[in-house]
Design an enzyme around this catalytic site. Structure first.
Site, PDB file in Angstrom:
ATOM      1  N   GLY A  64       3.160   1.189  11.082  1.00  0.00           N
ATOM      2  CA  GLY A  64       2.261   0.282  11.623  1.00  0.00           C
ATOM      3  C   GLY A  64       2.712  -0.351  12.918  1.00  0.00           C
ATOM      4  N   ASN A 115       9.559  -1.805  -1.550  1.00  0.00           N
ATOM      5  CA  ASN A 115      10.025  -2.008  -0.154  1.00  0.00           C
ATOM      6  C   ASN A 115       9.553  -3.473   0.349  1.00  0.00           C
ATOM      7  OD1 ASN A 115       8.033  -1.764   2.433  1.00  0.00           O
ATOM      8  ND2 ASN A 115       7.168  -0.611   0.713  1.00  0.00           N
ATOM      9  N   ALA A 116      10.480  -3.808   1.177  1.00  0.00           N
ATOM     10  CA  ALA A 116      10.075  -5.147   1.928  1.00  0.00           C
ATOM     11  C   ALA A 116      10.441  -5.023   3.338  1.00  0.00           C
ATOM     12  CB  ALA A 116      10.553  -6.426   1.220  1.00  0.00           C
ATOM     13  N   ASN A 173      -1.833   3.356  12.421  1.00  0.00           N
ATOM     14  CA  ASN A 173      -1.869   2.178  11.785  1.00  0.00           C
ATOM     15  C   ASN A 173      -1.410   0.849  12.492  1.00  0.00           C
ATOM     16  OD1 ASN A 173      -0.536   0.151   9.810  1.00  0.00           O
ATOM     17  ND2 ASN A 173      -1.520   1.331   8.281  1.00  0.00           N
ATOM     18  N   CYS A 233      -0.477  -5.698   3.865  1.00  0.00           N
ATOM     19  CA  CYS A 233       0.921  -5.781   3.727  1.00  0.00           C
ATOM     20  C   CYS A 233       1.558  -6.879   3.065  1.00  0.00           C
ATOM     21  CB  CYS A 233       1.630  -5.574   5.155  1.00  0.00           C
ATOM     22  SG  CYS A 233       3.394  -5.441   5.005  1.00  0.00           S
ATOM     23  N   GLY A 235       4.660   4.704  -5.323  1.00  0.00           N
ATOM     24  CA  GLY A 235       5.347   5.740  -6.112  1.00  0.00           C
ATOM     25  C   GLY A 235       4.488   5.911  -7.518  1.00  0.00           C
ATOM     26  N   GLY A 286       1.092   6.838  -5.152  1.00  0.00           N
ATOM     27  CA  GLY A 286       1.801   7.837  -6.162  1.00  0.00           C
ATOM     28  C   GLY A 286       1.531   9.577  -5.952  1.00  0.00           C
TER      29      GLY A 286
HETATM   30  C1  LIG Z   1       8.831   2.023   2.987  1.00  0.00           C
HETATM   31  C2  LIG Z   1       7.207   1.895   3.018  1.00  0.00           C
HETATM   32  C3  LIG Z   1       6.729   1.495   4.175  1.00  0.00           C
HETATM   33  C4  LIG Z   1       5.474   1.264   4.276  1.00  0.00           C
HETATM   34  N1  LIG Z   1       4.908   0.632   5.435  1.00  0.00           N
HETATM   35  C5  LIG Z   1       3.622   0.649   5.627  1.00  0.00           C
HETATM   36  C6  LIG Z   1       2.896   0.161   6.901  1.00  0.00           C
HETATM   37  O1  LIG Z   1       3.744   0.140   7.697  1.00  0.00           O
HETATM   38  N2  LIG Z   1       1.541   0.001   7.150  1.00  0.00           N
HETATM   39  C7  LIG Z   1       1.050   0.312   6.085  1.00  0.00           C
HETATM   40  O2  LIG Z   1      -0.353   0.163   5.918  1.00  0.00           O
HETATM   41  N3  LIG Z   1       1.384   0.811   4.603  1.00  0.00           N
HETATM   42  C8  LIG Z   1       2.790   0.967   4.636  1.00  0.00           C
HETATM   43  N4  LIG Z   1       3.138   1.396   3.298  1.00  0.00           N
HETATM   44  C9  LIG Z   1       2.247   1.738   2.119  1.00  0.00           C
HETATM   45  C10 LIG Z   1       1.970   3.194   2.145  1.00  0.00           C
HETATM   46  O3  LIG Z   1       1.152   3.297   3.160  1.00  0.00           O
HETATM   47  C11 LIG Z   1       0.925   3.369   0.906  1.00  0.00           C
HETATM   48  O4  LIG Z   1       0.162   2.699   1.078  1.00  0.00           O
HETATM   49  C12 LIG Z   1       1.684   3.049  -0.383  1.00  0.00           C
HETATM   50  O5  LIG Z   1       3.136   3.149  -0.440  1.00  0.00           O
HETATM   51  C13 LIG Z   1       1.257   3.719  -1.498  1.00  0.00           C
HETATM   52  O6  LIG Z   1       1.498   5.294  -1.360  1.00  0.00           O
HETATM   53  P1  LIG Z   1       2.640   5.828  -2.079  1.00  0.00           P
HETATM   54  O7  LIG Z   1       2.699   5.465  -3.549  1.00  0.00           O
HETATM   55  O8  LIG Z   1       2.268   7.408  -1.825  1.00  0.00           O
HETATM   56  O9  LIG Z   1       3.944   5.770  -1.428  1.00  0.00           O
HETATM   57  C14 LIG Z   1       4.357   1.474   3.348  1.00  0.00           C
HETATM   58  C15 LIG Z   1       5.262   2.164   2.097  1.00  0.00           C
HETATM   59  C16 LIG Z   1       6.588   2.316   1.985  1.00  0.00           C
HETATM   60  C17 LIG Z   1       7.042   2.567   0.640  1.00  0.00           C
END
Ligand SMILES: Cc1cc2nc3c(=O)[nH]c(=O)nc-3n(C[C@H](O)[C@H](O)[C@H](O)COP(=O)(O)O)c2cc1C
Ligand SMILES: Cc1cc2nc3c(=O)[nH]c(=O)nc-3n(C[C@H](O)[C@H](O)[C@H](O)COP(=O)(O)OP(=O)(O)OC[C@H]3O[C@@H](n4cnc5c(N)ncnc54)[C@H](O)[C@@H]3O)c2cc1C
Ligand SMILES: Cc1cc2nc3c(=O)[nH]c(=O)nc-3n(C[C@H](O)[C@H](O)[C@H](O)COP(=O)(O)OP(=O)(O)OC[C@H]3O[C@@H](n4cnc5c(N)ncnc54)[C@H](O)[C@@H]3O)c2cc1C
Ligand SMILES: Cc1cc2nc3c(=O)[nH]c(=O)nc-3n(C[C@H](O)[C@H](O)[C@H](O)COP(=O)(O)O)c2cc1C
Ligand code: FES
Ligand code: FES
Lengths: 303, 254, 303, 254
Positions: free
Chosen positions: A48, A71-72, A101, A131, A218, A245
């Protein structure tokens, strides 16, 4: 070997295959380019980016949970100026669809970034209204259908590229949000962003994350994500990018069969940098084996 | 490609103390590139534990393409690793991070606790004169290996060996001199080393630790506060996994 | 060994320790009595019971997911008559608090069961307004604050025992639901019920569950559950029973530190029938080690 | 207590066909109680895979306190089990379920595919005259063990051994007679066996399969449709794990 076609079309933009990376998990592509040939990917979605640099949250920013992570990060980003100077030219080298993004605290923040990207070689914009890790903006926009529709309309009025609205799973009824985004003119939806969660370190008797809460992602969240994609796909006509995930081709196919036109791989990159390419190959194999000529034949095929 | 994720064969594993293990793995592509101060990410075999366990490189043997990792059992992952036997495989990615810059000056290598292992490879790679200072709670480990690489000074919290106290107590007691300091250990130690180096006007490099998710610089999980706006993030943050783990002491706030 | 006190008080009912079993995962106690001494438990919570027998959903009713499971049992139950004749006398043999979980399709259904239980040796009633697996009733009550308040009021008007309202996690803001239940007069809250999820079998190209969607439970959901307990505990004054993925003493302590006065163990019983007793012992050890005299000192201690 | 969950030691494992494995585990408390037609729940070591894998008891050896389990690789769990070597441990709970009722009549034991293994223990426990009918897709397994217990008739889908076709083709072709039928196998086979038994007026017992979560009767995951309102659920459902897996054919709808 029969000829199979894995192409997908998102609002007029053609992807060679449905597999992209999830925002925030792949930087702007550079770090993982040592592991993955970015030319193989359907699309790259960047971290983003806001109108100005954001420092993000204090550390610890991540914690492991069963089958997932919290994550935060807090949307740390260098701001649109550096992004345009550095990250877009990097991505320009590759034959893949480029999706940026966009995040913001206020409507104006989003619009400033959207306008700056108007003349850039970017194919689609993904608007993150979900977010959970920043106080203002972010998720607040994504949990109220009126706000979703309003911000979508405002972005669409300025955007030169088709617009993907990224929805929050932290809602009672995802179809209400999906319809609101569609009503606002969204070209594509993406879901799910992270589920808000918390972890407590019982020995130190403190929160595992400095921000207290974080976003859960995840394999642990996959069933919730598949359900929401299924529900949303039946509620709107625009295409959906599914995520949450995905780590294997089977996972990706679950989302596609539930109604996603494309999928994003997020957390899995962290423990398998080659996940995306393995998924692309796995989908191709599945199509061969089951004699599916076009990937689009699978979209929403389980109902 | 300079990084890789691979199945590394366990060559041997021994137990150094009650909770510290000494693991040799075969990972030729990693060993080929690895430098002192870099680390590898190890992954558990358990589907519920997904994130990397970063472990510093303690020694590399390019000839046999193998790596030595010395780690303390801290939780699930390190617990799992401690059960590996020769012939088992462990998933490893690396080498990651920047590593220590090798300076041609009289060097002091300071390791505290589980920050000691990377000092061994550093001592091997540094050509000049070197002083090694190792701080333990009580039970010693790696002391023979370190003695083979330079003069070793030991501090123990309980006074069971060397100076009673921490590494700085030992440095002051023995009045150890150096033109460059390299240190790895718990944050309070690093803070004290940084202050000492500043006080004495000695160049100083610190290896930091932070929770990681990607280990390659993509996720921005592992940042530390940097003094200057850094060129990657354009905020006061540097990534421990990619811009570090080694930083010039003045660069970072601890 | 110092003397520690693990007692907790829920609306005037004293539990010897904070560990109970989650409704629907322990039958009415009989099946697991071969593994666990029920006298050790803080409380036993029964499977949901309705005014008449319910056949439940077709099979498959369960599916495994990463770190958890989906279920769509559909509240199969023999009805209140059999329950009163068979299950209550069985539980009577044990020195543990008895909590009966009540389900229904309409307000009248709930009230009929609540009234029937009025003269029974039951300590607390848990009203399930959050089951995602039945069409009418269930979750529909639990996703609208007005409905939550109304059903709570109606149940409280008839109930002879203190009332626990069991909340759904499938909502935008759990604090709104918690406050609604409190406003309706709830004595205790319990959370979370399952998160609605879906799994697709990509090889058979069909839903893994006959019911299509099911409720996600197990360690995978724990971060969401801890977050919700934390948020709710700061929004209401009544005690909270925390649950969602608890399998170890550490897990239980996470919920207690986040604000839960007691905890329930659900899915973990399936893979570790002795989980409850291990958790009770683990909590005692933790209190000894950290010199915590009363369990209540830990409730909400991380903030 | 008649049930228990325990760490059972792997005694030996052999591969019978491309995807069928033959595992002996040491589980004295389970072996002590186990009857033909009962099953054990096995648990994986992986923290992401929590539910039990129910596997029928193929043979018990009370003297050595050991159990034989014959299973086909069907997914993650059975894949994990197939990698176990002697000395490894597997978590097992049992014996679960009701088991076959032993009748003093001329018996026909019908097994289809991976439903064959429980017929071995049943054949050992039945004293009277018995006919064993085993249906395979192609590759045979357990035939020697079965032949040692009674007359064996084989059917294969590809005709590579015995009758070409399914078990019922073989029964009809050989005109096999019995006063009681016991069957375990895929649902279409059980449906055909049930119809055949009804047609001939033979008493018939079927072992069913359903997805499970608890394995002990508590969660109501594994129900089958029963003809009568059953005494536990008071609806037309019976629990495969507790009321079954063996049912009188007339009791259940398939
Ligand atoms: C470390 C991390 C940082 C993320 N940063 C963003 C972000 O900047 N913008 C956004 O729209 N989603 C962000 N996400 C969300 C991911 O794009 C995704 O929607 C979410 O992690 C679910 O998919 P996953 O389970 O495959 O990780 C972030 C996720 C993680 C784990
Ligand atoms: C650059 C770097 C080098 C390191 N080198 C070594 C070494 O050589 N020897 C050694 O014993 N330890 C080292 N550590 C610490 C080591 O990474 C942790 O002890 C280990 O990850 C703990 O994992 P676990 O599964 O046993 O613990 P758990 O508590 O179960 O781990 C849970 C999660 O937290 C993370 N985590 C836990 N502790 C730490 C920590 N201290 N730092 C970063 N992440 C952590 C884990 O990686 C995992 O994702 C290093 C850390 C870093 C950042
Ligand atoms: C009473 C009973 C006795 C059985 N006896 C045998 C036996 O002797 N030999 C043998 O090879 N198989 C037997 N099965 C089938 C065996 O349980 C499954 O093949 C096995 O659970 C698959 O697990 P997996 O992890 O390999 O597959 P996965 O597909 O990864 O399993 C995912 C989940 O689905 C469940 N599952 C998958 N297939 C089945 C199935 N067919 N029946 C019930 N649950 C299933 C698993 O237990 C697990 O919870 C029996 C099943 C039952 C109900
Ligand atoms: C198989 C199964 C059946 C359940 N049945 C009920 C029920 O009848 N009533 C109810 O209120 N909750 C029911 N639940 C929800 C649990 O009580 C609990 O809220 C949820 O599973 C989260 O806890 P856990 O992760 O420890 O399982 C059921 C859960 C499972 C897994
Ligand atoms: S761990 Fe991802 S940037 Fe360092
Ligand atoms: S598996 Fe739980 S009742 Fe049968």
């Amino acid at each position: 070997m029969r000829k199979i076609n894995t192409e997908v079309n998102l609002a007029g933009v053609k992807l060679k295959n449905p597999v992209m990376v999830a925002s925030g998990t792949f930087g702007s592509g550079e770090e993982y380019s040592e592991f993955v040939d970015l030319n193989r990917l359907g699309a790259v979605v960047t971290k983003g980016v806001a109108n100005v640099p954001w420092p993000g949250n204090p550390t610890p920013r991540v914690a492991e949970t069963c089958g997932g992570m919290l994550n935060a990060i807090g949307l740390q980003n260098p701001g649109i100026d550096v992004f345009v100077q550095r990250d877009i030219p990097f991505l320009q080298q590759f034959d893949t669809v480029k999706i940026v993004n966009v995040c913001g605290r206020t409507e104006e923040d989003y619009l400033e970034v959207v306008e700056r990207l108007g003349d850039q070689p970017v194919d689609l914009l993904e608007i993150n209204i979900s977010c959970p890790n920043v106080k203002e903006g972010g998720i607040a926009f994504g949990q109220d259908p009126k706000a979703v529709e309003a911000i979508t309309k405002a972005v669409k009025a300025k955007a030169k590229q088709p617009v993907i609205m990224k929805l929050s799973p932290n809602v009672t009824d995802i179809t209400v949000m999906a319809k609101a985004a569609e009503a606002g003119g969204a070209d594509v939806l993406s879901m799910i962003n992270t589920l808000t969660g918390m972890k407590i370190d019982v020995n130190r008797r403190t929160f595992a994350l400095a921000n207290k809460t974080g976003g859960l992602s995840g394999p642990a969240v996959k069933p919730v994500a598949v359900r929401m994609v299924y529900q949303a796909a039946r509620a709107v006509k625009i295409p959906i990018i599914g995520m949450g995930g995905i780590a294997t081709a089977e996972d990706a196919l679950e989302f596609i069969l539930a109604g996603a036109s494309a999928v994003s791989v997020g957390t899995a990159n962290f423990y398998n940098p080659c996940a995306t390419v393995e998924i692309i190959e796995g989908i191709e194999e599945y199509m061969q084996k089951n004699e599916i000529p076009r990937l689009t034949d699978l979209v929403g095929a389980v109902r | 490609m300079s990084k890789c994720k691979m199945q590394a064969e366990v060559l041997r594993q021994t137990q150094l103390t009650e909770d510290i293990f000494d693991l040799w793995i075969k990972a030729p592509q990693i060993a080929e590139e690895a430098k002192a101060g870099q680390f590898v990410s190890l992954y558990t075999k358990d589907g519920a534990h997904l994130l990397p366990r970063p472990i510093s490189i303690c020694e590399t043997d390019r000839e046999t393409g193998s790596l030595r990792l010395v780690y303390r059992i801290a939780g699930y992952g390190t617990g799992e690793f401690s059960g590996y036997r020769p012939g088992d495989f462990v998933e490893a990615m690396g080498p990651l991070g920047n590593g220590f810059p090798l300076k041609n000056k009289k060097a002091m290598l300071i390791g505290g606790g589980i920050g000691i292992p990377p000092m061994l490879e550093l001592a091997k790679e540094l050509d000049g004169e070197k002083e090694i200072v190792a701080g333990y709670r009580d039970v010693l480990f790696l002391t023979e290996d370190l003695e083979a690489q330079g003069r070793l000074t030991v501090a123990t919290e309980d006074g069971s060996a060397g100076t009673r106290g921490n590494v700085l107590d030992a440095i002051r007691e023995k009045d150890i001199q150096a033109e460059v300091i390299y240190a790895c250990g718990p944050t309070p130690m690093l803070r004290a080393v940084k202050a000492y180096a500043a006080e004495k006007g000695i160049e100083c490099w610190l290896s930091l630790e932070e929770r990681m998710a990607c280990g390659v610089g993509a996720c921005l999980a592992c940042v530390c506060k940097s003094k200057e706006v850094d060129s990657h993030s354009h905020v006061h943050n540097k990534r421990v996994c990619k811009d570090g783990p080694v930083f010039e002491a003045g660069e970072v706030e601890l």
